[in-house]
Design a protein around this motif. Structure first.
Motif, PDB file in Angstrom:
ATOM      1  N   TRP A   1      16.055 -11.850   5.606  1.00  0.00           N
ATOM      2  CA  TRP A   1      17.233 -10.526   5.061  1.00  0.00           C
ATOM      3  C   TRP A   1      17.187 -10.265   6.346  1.00  0.00           C
ATOM      4  O   TRP A   1      16.189 -10.108   7.421  1.00  0.00           O
ATOM      5  N   PRO A   2      18.479 -10.382   7.455  1.00  0.00           N
ATOM      6  CA  PRO A   2      18.425 -10.931   8.519  1.00  0.00           C
ATOM      7  C   PRO A   2      18.816  -8.879   9.287  1.00  0.00           C
ATOM      8  O   PRO A   2      18.796  -9.566  10.515  1.00  0.00           O
ATOM      9  N   THR A   3      18.478  -8.212   8.866  1.00  0.00           N
ATOM     10  CA  THR A   3      18.934  -7.454   9.685  1.00  0.00           C
ATOM     11  C   THR A   3      17.802  -5.637   9.144  1.00  0.00           C
ATOM     12  O   THR A   3      16.820  -6.172   8.170  1.00  0.00           O
ATOM     13  N   ILE A   4      17.624  -4.914  10.424  1.00  0.00           N
ATOM     14  CA  ILE A   4      16.923  -3.987  10.175  1.00  0.00           C
ATOM     15  C   ILE A   4      17.541  -2.930  10.081  1.00  0.00           C
ATOM     16  O   ILE A   4      18.494  -2.792  10.996  1.00  0.00           O
ATOM     17  N   PRO A   5      17.860  -1.667   8.997  1.00  0.00           N
ATOM     18  CA  PRO A   5      16.432  -2.063   8.492  1.00  0.00           C
ATOM     19  C   PRO A   5      16.640  -2.126   7.058  1.00  0.00           C
ATOM     20  O   PRO A   5      17.025  -2.767   6.491  1.00  0.00           O
ATOM     21  N   GLN A   6      15.273  -1.865   6.561  1.00  0.00           N
ATOM     22  CA  GLN A   6      14.844  -2.457   5.963  1.00  0.00           C
ATOM     23  C   GLN A   6      13.746  -2.045   4.679  1.00  0.00           C
ATOM     24  O   GLN A   6      12.835  -1.195   4.572  1.00  0.00           O
ATOM     25  N   VAL A   7      14.278  -1.350   3.064  1.00  0.00           N
ATOM     26  CA  VAL A   7      13.706  -0.626   2.450  1.00  0.00           C
ATOM     27  C   VAL A   7      13.178  -1.548   1.280  1.00  0.00           C
ATOM     28  O   VAL A   7      13.700  -2.183   0.756  1.00  0.00           O
ATOM     29  N   TYR A   8      11.962  -1.217   1.162  1.00  0.00           N
ATOM     30  CA  TYR A   8      10.647  -1.394  -0.303  1.00  0.00           C
ATOM     31  C   TYR A   8      10.102  -0.247  -0.954  1.00  0.00           C
ATOM     32  O   TYR A   8       9.766   1.064  -0.307  1.00  0.00           O
ATOM     33  N   VAL A   9      10.596  -0.096  -1.850  1.00  0.00           N
ATOM     34  CA  VAL A   9      10.281   0.685  -2.961  1.00  0.00           C
ATOM     35  C   VAL A   9       9.289   0.382  -4.107  1.00  0.00           C
ATOM     36  O   VAL A   9       8.944  -1.291  -4.653  1.00  0.00           O
ATOM     37  N   LYS A  10       7.814   0.274  -4.171  1.00  0.00           N
ATOM     38  CA  LYS A  10       6.655  -0.432  -4.718  1.00  0.00           C
ATOM     39  C   LYS A  10       6.411  -1.770  -5.390  1.00  0.00           C
ATOM     40  O   LYS A  10       6.790  -2.388  -5.823  1.00  0.00           O
TER      41      LYS A  10
ATOM     42  N   GLN B   1       1.336  -0.912   0.146  1.00  0.00           N
ATOM     43  CA  GLN B   1       0.321   0.409   0.300  1.00  0.00           C
ATOM     44  C   GLN B   1       0.586   1.086   0.103  1.00  0.00           C
ATOM     45  O   GLN B   1       0.300   2.048  -0.184  1.00  0.00           O
ATOM     46  N   ASN B   2       1.855   1.197   0.130  1.00  0.00           N
ATOM     47  CA  ASN B   2       2.949   2.350  -0.062  1.00  0.00           C
ATOM     48  C   ASN B   2       3.872   2.096  -0.592  1.00  0.00           C
ATOM     49  O   ASN B   2       4.855   1.434  -1.506  1.00  0.00           O
ATOM     50  N   ALA B   3       4.255   3.022  -1.926  1.00  0.00           N
ATOM     51  CA  ALA B   3       5.203   3.370  -2.693  1.00  0.00           C
ATOM     52  C   ALA B   3       6.739   3.330  -2.624  1.00  0.00           C
ATOM     53  O   ALA B   3       7.304   2.848  -2.499  1.00  0.00           O
ATOM     54  N   LEU B   4       6.620   4.299  -0.939  1.00  0.00           N
ATOM     55  CA  LEU B   4       8.217   3.817  -0.104  1.00  0.00           C
ATOM     56  C   LEU B   4       7.733   3.426   1.399  1.00  0.00           C
ATOM     57  O   LEU B   4       6.865   4.300   2.372  1.00  0.00           O
ATOM     58  N   VAL B   5       8.130   2.420   2.104  1.00  0.00           N
ATOM     59  CA  VAL B   5       8.146   2.248   3.169  1.00  0.00           C
ATOM     60  C   VAL B   5       9.677   1.218   3.706  1.00  0.00           C
ATOM     61  O   VAL B   5      10.110   0.634   3.264  1.00  0.00           O
ATOM     62  N   VAL B   6       9.340   2.277   5.036  1.00  0.00           N
ATOM     63  CA  VAL B   6      11.121   1.749   5.837  1.00  0.00           C
ATOM     64  C   VAL B   6      10.834   0.719   6.912  1.00  0.00           C
ATOM     65  O   VAL B   6      10.397   1.448   7.412  1.00  0.00           O
TER      66      VAL B   6
END
Lengths: 109, 129
Positions: B81-90, B26-31
């Motif tokens: 992926w074992p760590t945070i932060p994680q960035v998702y785009v589209k 639902q978000n174009a970009l979410v961290v």
């Protein structure tokens, strides 16, 4: 840089070195223990270990032809159990270059 | 170390999976981060937010993984992926802090943000590295 007398690599650091060396046969491998930088952060309250955060800089031909995410996944895979364990590795900052990329960065500076 | 410490959570809970799925779709970009975009609680999460802001992304949607341990572990399984932060785009996983820093330096991040219309190129030229 804080003053530190002879620093001895702990068991987790040695493990990181062994596994990366074996798998990637790097031309250069630097492991920096940054745990002390995070000790007082909220998520680290109650954690005893002094080997929780590392920065790894590796130069290896093995990285050639692999996207950055793929290179990182490979290294994370080598340390999967240690990263899942409760008292294990919380963070692993990675810098992965091929010998050609490393040289390019050098000549830029 | 007793045996139960060594068993990693293998199955992401339904609650966590749908929360993460929704956030990603639902978000174009979410961290996925520690803390919030206004108040990051870890240096790596803060670095990601700062880089995005430097590039002109004003409104950053963040999921605070410290609020829910199921989400904190769930996102690691979801992305593998074992760590945070994680960035998702589209809907696509872009990377963590290291990847963001390197994409920032190579110019790839600016390109990606422009391509996905996450920033207005005219008012946000590529920032200095």
């Amino acid at each position: 840089m804080s003053s530190q007398s002879l620093r001895v690599a702990g068991p987790i650091e040695k493990l990181i070195e062994e596994r990366i060396s074996k798998e990637l046969v790097p031309t250069s491998l630097k492991i920096i223990n940054e745990s002390h930088m995070h000790r007082h952060h909220a998520p680290m309250q109650g954690v005893e270990s002094t080997e929780t955060h590392f920065r790894v800089k590796v130069v290896s031909e093995n990285s050639a032809g692999k996207s950055m995410i793929k290179r990182h996944r490979l290294i994370y895979g080598l340390l999967a159990n240690e990263m899942k364990a409760e008292n294990g590795i919380h963070a692993l900052a990675l810098e992965t270059k091929t010998p050609a990329e490393a040289e390019k960065t050098q000549t830029k500076q | 170390m007793t045996a139960h410490h060594l068993v990693a959570r293998r199955f992401i809970s339904d609650h966590a999976k749908s929360l993460i799925d929704n956030a990603v779709k639902q978000n174009a970009l979410v961290v996925f981060m520690k803390g919030t975009p206004d108040e990051p609680m870890c240096g790596f999460s803060r670095a990601v937010i700062q880089i995005l802001q430097m590039h002109g992304v004003d409104e950053i949607t963040g999921v605070d993984c410290l609020q829910d341990p199921e989400v904190r572990e769930g996102i690691k399984e979801y992305t593998d992926w074992p760590t945070i932060p994680q960035v998702y785009v589209k809907g696509e996983f872009i990377g963590g802090c290291d990847v963001m820093v390197q994409m920032h330096q190579s110019g790839e991040l600016h390109e990606l943000l422009v391509k996905e219309k996450l920033l207005d190129e005219e008012t946000n030229p590529e920032p200095e590295k």
